[in-house]
Design a protein around this motif. Structure first.
Motif, PDB file in Angstrom:
ATOM      1  N   GLY A  86      29.516  53.499  25.888  1.00 51.62           N
ATOM      2  CA  GLY A  86      30.440  53.322  24.940  1.00 51.62           C
ATOM      3  C   GLY A  86      31.602  52.415  25.306  1.00 51.62           C
ATOM      4  N   ASP A  87      31.143  51.699  26.483  1.00 48.38           N
ATOM      5  CA  ASP A  87      32.034  50.682  26.735  1.00 48.38           C
ATOM      6  C   ASP A  87      31.369  49.272  26.560  1.00 48.38           C
ATOM      7  OD1 ASP A  87      33.856  48.643  27.914  1.00 48.38           O
ATOM      8  OD2 ASP A  87      33.845  49.748  30.029  1.00 48.38           O
ATOM      9  N   PRO A  88      31.955  48.319  25.344  1.00 46.78           N
ATOM     10  CA  PRO A  88      31.225  47.072  25.158  1.00 46.78           C
ATOM     11  C   PRO A  88      31.290  46.023  26.151  1.00 46.78           C
ATOM     12  CG  PRO A  88      33.698  47.293  24.345  1.00 46.78           C
ATOM     13  CD  PRO A  88      33.274  48.527  24.682  1.00 46.78           C
ATOM     14  N   ARG A  89      32.295  46.339  27.598  1.00 44.32           N
ATOM     15  CA  ARG A  89      32.098  45.168  28.314  1.00 44.32           C
ATOM     16  C   ARG A  89      31.070  45.304  29.357  1.00 44.32           C
ATOM     17  NH1 ARG A  89      37.830  46.501  31.489  1.00 44.32           N
ATOM     18  NH2 ARG A  89      36.528  48.625  31.418  1.00 44.32           N
ATOM     19  N   ASN A  90      30.157  46.241  29.085  1.00 42.45           N
ATOM     20  CA  ASN A  90      28.774  46.511  29.651  1.00 42.45           C
ATOM     21  C   ASN A  90      28.063  45.515  29.306  1.00 42.45           C
ATOM     22  OD1 ASN A  90      29.426  48.349  31.903  1.00 42.45           O
ATOM     23  ND2 ASN A  90      29.164  50.165  30.330  1.00 42.45           N
ATOM     24  N   ASP A  91      28.153  45.210  27.998  1.00 43.33           N
ATOM     25  CA  ASP A  91      27.249  43.787  27.388  1.00 43.33           C
ATOM     26  C   ASP A  91      28.117  42.699  27.911  1.00 43.33           C
ATOM     27  OD1 ASP A  91      26.455  41.893  26.098  1.00 43.33           O
ATOM     28  OD2 ASP A  91      26.066  43.207  24.247  1.00 43.33           O
ATOM     29  N   TRP A  92      27.617  41.868  28.931  1.00 43.45           N
ATOM     30  CA  TRP A  92      28.444  41.050  29.355  1.00 43.45           C
ATOM     31  C   TRP A  92      28.560  39.711  28.266  1.00 43.45           C
ATOM     32  CZ3 TRP A  92      26.521  39.278  34.989  1.00 43.45           C
ATOM     33  CH2 TRP A  92      26.736  40.400  35.888  1.00 43.45           C
ATOM     34  N   ARG A  93      27.911  39.614  27.413  1.00 42.63           N
ATOM     35  CA  ARG A  93      28.079  38.598  26.256  1.00 42.63           C
ATOM     36  C   ARG A  93      29.504  39.143  25.565  1.00 42.63           C
ATOM     37  NH1 ARG A  93      22.611  39.451  23.180  1.00 42.63           N
ATOM     38  NH2 ARG A  93      23.631  41.742  23.337  1.00 42.63           N
ATOM     39  N   TYR A  94      29.811  40.259  25.555  1.00 38.94           N
ATOM     40  CA  TYR A  94      31.156  40.761  25.154  1.00 38.94           C
ATOM     41  C   TYR A  94      32.354  40.097  25.790  1.00 38.94           C
ATOM     42  CZ  TYR A  94      34.978  43.680  23.346  1.00 38.94           C
ATOM     43  OH  TYR A  94      36.206  44.225  23.038  1.00 38.94           O
ATOM     44  N   VAL A  95      32.098  40.268  27.003  1.00 38.73           N
ATOM     45  CA  VAL A  95      33.159  39.702  27.938  1.00 38.73           C
ATOM     46  C   VAL A  95      33.291  38.127  28.028  1.00 38.73           C
ATOM     47  CG1 VAL A  95      33.843  39.656  30.559  1.00 38.73           C
ATOM     48  CG2 VAL A  95      32.911  41.772  29.484  1.00 38.73           C
ATOM     49  N   PHE A  96      32.128  37.363  27.929  1.00 38.30           N
ATOM     50  CA  PHE A  96      32.221  35.969  28.014  1.00 38.30           C
ATOM     51  C   PHE A  96      32.702  35.316  26.590  1.00 38.30           C
ATOM     52  CE2 PHE A  96      27.928  36.211  30.554  1.00 38.30           C
ATOM     53  CZ  PHE A  96      28.723  36.762  31.559  1.00 38.30           C
ATOM     54  N   GLU A  97      32.733  36.368  25.761  1.00 43.43           N
ATOM     55  CA  GLU A  97      33.452  35.899  24.357  1.00 43.43           C
ATOM     56  C   GLU A  97      35.048  35.879  24.533  1.00 43.43           C
ATOM     57  OE1 GLU A  97      32.625  34.398  21.600  1.00 43.43           O
ATOM     58  OE2 GLU A  97      30.337  34.256  22.036  1.00 43.43           O
ATOM     59  N   THR A 128      41.857  33.535  32.163  1.00 42.08           N
ATOM     60  CA  THR A 128      41.101  34.504  33.028  1.00 42.08           C
ATOM     61  C   THR A 128      39.798  33.890  33.357  1.00 42.08           C
ATOM     62  OG1 THR A 128      42.494  36.296  32.306  1.00 42.08           O
ATOM     63  CG2 THR A 128      40.421  36.971  33.318  1.00 42.08           C
ATOM     64  N   VAL A 129      39.367  33.848  34.705  1.00 41.48           N
ATOM     65  CA  VAL A 129      37.989  33.751  35.003  1.00 41.48           C
ATOM     66  C   VAL A 129      37.614  34.644  36.058  1.00 41.48           C
ATOM     67  CG1 VAL A 129      36.795  31.933  36.247  1.00 41.48           C
ATOM     68  CG2 VAL A 129      38.651  31.261  34.374  1.00 41.48           C
ATOM     69  N   PRO A 130      36.405  35.254  35.866  1.00 40.42           N
ATOM     70  CA  PRO A 130      35.999  36.019  36.952  1.00 40.42           C
ATOM     71  C   PRO A 130      35.012  35.402  37.906  1.00 40.42           C
ATOM     72  CG  PRO A 130      34.375  36.141  34.977  1.00 40.42           C
ATOM     73  CD  PRO A 130      35.687  35.266  34.507  1.00 40.42           C
ATOM     74  N   VAL A 131      35.342  35.922  39.264  1.00 45.86           N
ATOM     75  CA  VAL A 131      34.345  34.810  40.370  1.00 45.86           C
ATOM     76  C   VAL A 131      33.624  35.895  40.729  1.00 45.86           C
ATOM     77  CG1 VAL A 131      34.494  34.069  42.452  1.00 45.86           C
ATOM     78  CG2 VAL A 131      36.380  33.486  41.128  1.00 45.86           C
ATOM     79  N   SER A 144      39.772  36.444  38.632  1.00 46.64           N
ATOM     80  CA  SER A 144      39.519  37.862  39.114  1.00 46.64           C
ATOM     81  C   SER A 144      38.382  38.135  39.744  1.00 46.64           C
ATOM     82  CB  SER A 144      39.319  38.718  37.629  1.00 46.64           C
ATOM     83  OG  SER A 144      38.878  40.061  37.862  1.00 46.64           O
ATOM     84  N   PHE A 145      38.324  38.276  41.179  1.00 45.65           N
ATOM     85  CA  PHE A 145      37.051  38.695  42.027  1.00 45.65           C
ATOM     86  C   PHE A 145      36.537  40.018  41.584  1.00 45.65           C
ATOM     87  CE2 PHE A 145      39.292  35.062  43.753  1.00 45.65           C
ATOM     88  CZ  PHE A 145      38.450  34.152  44.455  1.00 45.65           C
ATOM     89  N   SER A 146      35.797  39.810  40.744  1.00 44.88           N
ATOM     90  CA  SER A 146      34.957  41.331  40.164  1.00 44.88           C
ATOM     91  C   SER A 146      33.862  40.879  39.233  1.00 44.88           C
ATOM     92  CB  SER A 146      36.019  42.066  39.466  1.00 44.88           C
ATOM     93  OG  SER A 146      36.546  41.146  38.139  1.00 44.88           O
ATOM     94  N   PRO A 147      32.824  41.706  39.097  1.00 47.10           N
ATOM     95  CA  PRO A 147      31.801  41.661  38.076  1.00 47.10           C
ATOM     96  C   PRO A 147      32.430  41.471  36.671  1.00 47.10           C
ATOM     97  CG  PRO A 147      31.770  43.986  39.145  1.00 47.10           C
ATOM     98  CD  PRO A 147      32.802  43.221  39.763  1.00 47.10           C
ATOM     99  N   PRO A 148      31.558  40.757  35.778  1.00 47.34           N
ATOM    100  CA  PRO A 148      32.332  40.665  34.389  1.00 47.34           C
ATOM    101  C   PRO A 148      32.800  42.026  33.902  1.00 47.34           C
ATOM    102  CG  PRO A 148      30.424  39.120  34.829  1.00 47.34           C
ATOM    103  CD  PRO A 148      30.555  40.045  36.087  1.00 47.34           C
ATOM    104  N   GLN A 149      31.833  43.058  34.118  1.00 46.56           N
ATOM    105  CA  GLN A 149      32.320  44.444  33.386  1.00 46.56           C
ATOM    106  C   GLN A 149      33.677  45.033  33.755  1.00 46.56           C
ATOM    107  OE1 GLN A 149      29.666  44.396  35.380  1.00 46.56           O
ATOM    108  NE2 GLN A 149      29.825  46.003  36.748  1.00 46.56           N
ATOM    109  N   GLN A 150      34.283  44.256  34.826  1.00 45.86           N
ATOM    110  CA  GLN A 150      35.300  44.829  35.371  1.00 45.86           C
ATOM    111  C   GLN A 150      36.490  43.744  35.359  1.00 45.86           C
ATOM    112  OE1 GLN A 150      34.938  46.461  39.455  1.00 45.86           O
ATOM    113  NE2 GLN A 150      33.271  47.650  38.776  1.00 45.86           N
ATOM    114  N   THR A 151      36.210  42.715  34.672  1.00 46.52           N
ATOM    115  CA  THR A 151      37.105  41.701  34.339  1.00 46.52           C
ATOM    116  C   THR A 151      38.437  41.938  33.319  1.00 46.52           C
ATOM    117  OG1 THR A 151      35.542  39.902  35.201  1.00 46.52           O
ATOM    118  CG2 THR A 151      37.436  39.268  33.764  1.00 46.52           C
ATOM    119  N   PRO A 152      39.470  42.091  33.793  1.00 48.52           N
ATOM    120  CA  PRO A 152      40.494  42.396  32.569  1.00 48.52           C
ATOM    121  C   PRO A 152      40.375  41.378  31.401  1.00 48.52           C
ATOM    122  CG  PRO A 152      41.432  41.374  34.633  1.00 48.52           C
ATOM    123  CD  PRO A 152      40.191  41.574  35.106  1.00 48.52           C
ATOM    124  N   LEU A 153      40.354  42.034  30.273  1.00 44.11           N
ATOM    125  CA  LEU A 153      40.320  41.217  29.001  1.00 44.11           C
ATOM    126  C   LEU A 153      41.892  41.347  28.298  1.00 44.11           C
ATOM    127  CD1 LEU A 153      36.765  42.130  27.490  1.00 44.11           C
ATOM    128  CD2 LEU A 153      37.552  40.396  29.064  1.00 44.11           C
TER     129      LEU A 153
END
Length: 505
Positions: A114-125, A96-99, A81-90
Motif C-alpha cells: 500500500g506504499d506507492p514509494r515502493n514503486d521507484w518510478r513514483y519517487v522519481f517523478e 531533494t536528491v537521494p544518494v 538524502s543518503f537512503s534508498p529511493p523508497q525511503q527518500t522524503p517527498l
C-alpha cells in the motif's frame, strides 16, 4: 573550506545531508538495515565541503526551514538524502536528491504494502535528481525516467584517504609479523580446540542389568541427569534453523522464526577489552555483514579452509559488521568445527573499528576478498584497492566499474533469479550472480602462490590497483562531477515543481 557556488559561481551554496544512522548511533546499528549509508555519507562529506557549506540535518523539519531561510537570501540550497529511493522524503520544498547504492539489474516497479514509494518510478517523478553509486544503477534510473531526471553515477571519493601516500610503484607482499590494535571480541581458530567430534552425539552403551538378589538391600544408584545432552541437541536444532532461515530470508524476503538458544555448544570466543592482534604470512581480509545472505560468508570461509587446509602460512581475517555477536557465533563455530582440522588460520573480529584501527587492518593485509552475489558499491573493497591491496572478487554489478584482471583474481559467477531485498512478496523479479565456489577456492591458491613466490608479480597487481582507483575515485574528478550535477538540479528545480503539481492533479 567551502568555495562559492557549485562550480565557482558567486553565490555560496548550502548542502543539507541526512541519513537514518548518525555518528552517535552507528556502533549500535551495525548490521541493521541501511547502516552502510552512514559510511557512504561520511565518505562524500569532504567532496561536498568543496562545493558549499555542508549541514547534517537530524530531522526533516529542518530541511524546509533551512531552505526557506537561505533561499530567501539568494543562496542555492539542495538536500542529499543518503537512503534508498523508497525511503527518500517527498513533498519538500527544498530540491531533494537521494544518494543510493543498488545491486540488481532491475528496479522495483510495484507499490506493494500500500506504499506507492515502493514503486521507484513514483519517487522519481517527485524528486529533483538521483545520485547512484554505480553505472549500472544510474542507467536503470535513466531508463525508468526516459532521461527526464538528472542522474549521476558517482563513487565515494576514497582515494585520498587510503591511496595518496602509498608508493605508486606498487607494494610488495609482507611475510613478517604485523599488528592490529583492536578492542572487542576475537575468535581465533588455532586456540579454540576445534573438532567435529563435538558435533556428534555419542550414544552410551546400555548398562547390563543388575542381578536381583533377594533380601539384600541395593545401594542407591546415582542419578545421571540428561539436561546437558538435551540442551546440546536443542542447540544443534537451532543451528539448522538459523542456516535454513538465512536461505529462507534470502529467497523469500521474509524472516523465519528461530528458536532461542537453550545452551552454548560452541567453545566461547576469546573476549578482550583491548589487544594487539598479530598476523603473519599471507593475510586475506574481508569486511561483511553476516546477516546479509548476499555476502556468501560461509562459502568464503569454507573455500579458504579447503584451499589452505595444509598451509599454516595463510590467514583469513573476517571483520564482522553486526551489533549482536550471538546472531552468527554458533553458526560460525559449528562451521569451523566441521571444517577442522585445518592448518590455516581464521580470525573473526567482532566490534567497532576506529579509523586508525581500520587503517592498521588495511596495512596488515595482503589481499581483500569479496564473494558477494551482488554489490551496490563495496566501500571496503574500494578502500583496500586504493591502499594498493589486490583483490579476489567477482566482476559484476557495481564492482564492474573498477575491477579487472590487472588488479584482481576474478571469481566466476552466473546469473540466477532472486527477489528485491525489501519486497515482502518474495517474487523472483530480478537477478544476482551465483558464486562459483571452485573458482574462489582456486583464486585463493593462485593468489597465495603469487604472494609467496613472485613478489614482482604481486607488486604489478598492486600498482595497477593504485592507478585504477586514482582514476576512478579520486577527490577532484568526483567533486567536479557533483558540482556540475548540482547546477543542473537547482536550475531544473522550478520545472520539476511544475511537473509535480501536474502529476498531483
Amino acid at each position: 573550506m567551502a568555495q562559492d557556488g557549485f562550480c565557482g559561481s558567486t553565490m555560496n551554496t548550502l548542502i543539507l545531508i541526512g541519513s537514518k544512522i548518525n555518528q552517535e548511533s552507528i556502533q549500535h546499528s551495525l548490521g541493521k538495515p541501511e547502516y552502510s549509508y552512514f559510511f557512504l555519507m561520511k565518505e562524500f562529506i569532504p567532496a561536498l565541503q568543496r562545493l558549499g557549506t555542508v549541514v547534517e540535518v537530524k530531522n526533516l523539519d529542518e530541511v524546509d526551514a533551512l531552505y526557506d531561510l537561505h533561499s530567501a537570501q539568494g543562496r542555492k540550497v539542495i538536500f542529499l538524502s543518503f537512503s534508498p529511493p523508497q525511503q527518500t522524503p517527498l513533498g519538500l520544498r527544498c530540491p531533494t536528491v537521494p544518494v543510493f547504492a543498488w545491486e540488481f539489474d532491475s528496479i522495483p516497479d510495484e507499490p506493494w504494502g500500500g506504499d506507492p514509494r515502493n514503486d521507484w518510478r513514483y519517487v522519481f517523478e517527485r524528486i529533483q535528481g538521483c545520485i547512484a553509486t554505480s553505472s549500472e544503477a544510474a542507467d536503470l534510473v535513466r531508463a525508468a525516467t526516459q532521461g527526464r531526471l538528472p542522474v549521476l553515477a558517482a563513487p565515494a571519493p576514497v582515494w585520498e584517504r587510503f591511496g595518496e601516500n602509498e608508493c605508486h610503484q606498487g607494494l610488495l607482499p609482507r611475510q613478517s609479523p604485523r599488528h592490529i590494535a583492536f578492542s572487542g571480541v576475537i575468535i581465533d581458530s588455532p586456540i579454540l580446540g576445534l573438532s567435529a567430534d563435538g558435533l556428534v552425539r555419542k550414544i552410551e552403551p546400555a548398562a547390563a542389568p543388575e542381578p536381583v538378589v533377594e533380601a539384600v538391600a541395593q545401594p542407591e544408584m546415582e542419578q545421571v541427569s540428561e539436561p546437558a545432552v538435551v540442551s546440546r541437541w536443542a542447540e544443534y536444532r537451532r543451528i539448522s534453523q538459523v542456516l535454513f532461515s538465512d536461505w529462507w530470508l534470502e529467497f523469500t524476503g521474509r524472516p523465519r522464526k528461530v528458536e532461542e538458544p537453550v545452551a552454548i555448544v560452541a567453545p566461547p570466543p576469546v573476549a578482550v577489552a583491548a589487544t594487539n592482534l598479530q598476523v603473519e604470512g599471507v593475510v586475506y581480509t574481508t569486511v561483511l555483514n553476516p546477516a546479509d545472505g548476499r555476502k556468501n560468508w560461509i562459502d568464503l570461509i569454507t573455500a579458504f579452509c579447503w584451499a589452505f587446509r595444509d598451509e599454516p602460512g595463510a590467514t583469513l581475517v573476517v571483520k564482522m559488521t553486526h551489533h549482536n555477536l550471538e546472531h552468527y557465533r554458533v553458526v560460525l563455530m559449528t562451521l569451523l568445527s566441521r571444517l577442522a582440522p585445518f592448518s590455516c588460520r581464521v580470525v573473526v573480529l567482532h566490534g567497532f573499528l576506529e579509523d586508525d584501527q581500520y587503517r592498521q587492518l588495511v596495512d596488515a593485509s595482503d589481499y581483500y576478498v569479496n564473494a558477494s552475489s551482488c554489490e551496490g558499491l563495496c566501500l571496503p573493497l574500494m578502500e583496500f584497492l586504493c591502499a594498493g591491496k589486490p583483490a579476489l572478487a567477482p566482476r559484476h554489478t557495481a564492482m564492474a566499474d573498477y575491477l579487472d584482471s590487472s588488479l584482481a583474481f576474478l571469481v566466476r559467477g552466473a546469473l540466477e533469479p532472486t527477489c528485491w531485498p525489501h519486497d515482502p512478496t518474495g517474487m523472483l523479479s530480478t537477478h544476482r550472480y551465483r558464486l562459483d565456489w571452485q573458482s574462489l577456492m582456486e583464486a585463493f591458491r593462485a593468489s597465495y602462490a603469487l604472494a609467496r613466490d613472485d613478489a614482482r608479480g604481486y607488486q604489478k597487481l598492486s600498482a595497477a590497483a593504485l592507478r585504477r582507483m586514482k582514476a576512478f575515485c579520486a577527490f577532484m574528478p568526483v567533486t567536479d562531477a557533483l558540482g556540475a550535477f548540482f547546477e543542473q538540479v537547482v536550475d531544473d528545480s522550478r520545472g520539476v515543481e511544475t511537473r509535480v503539481r501536474s502529476v498531483a492533479r
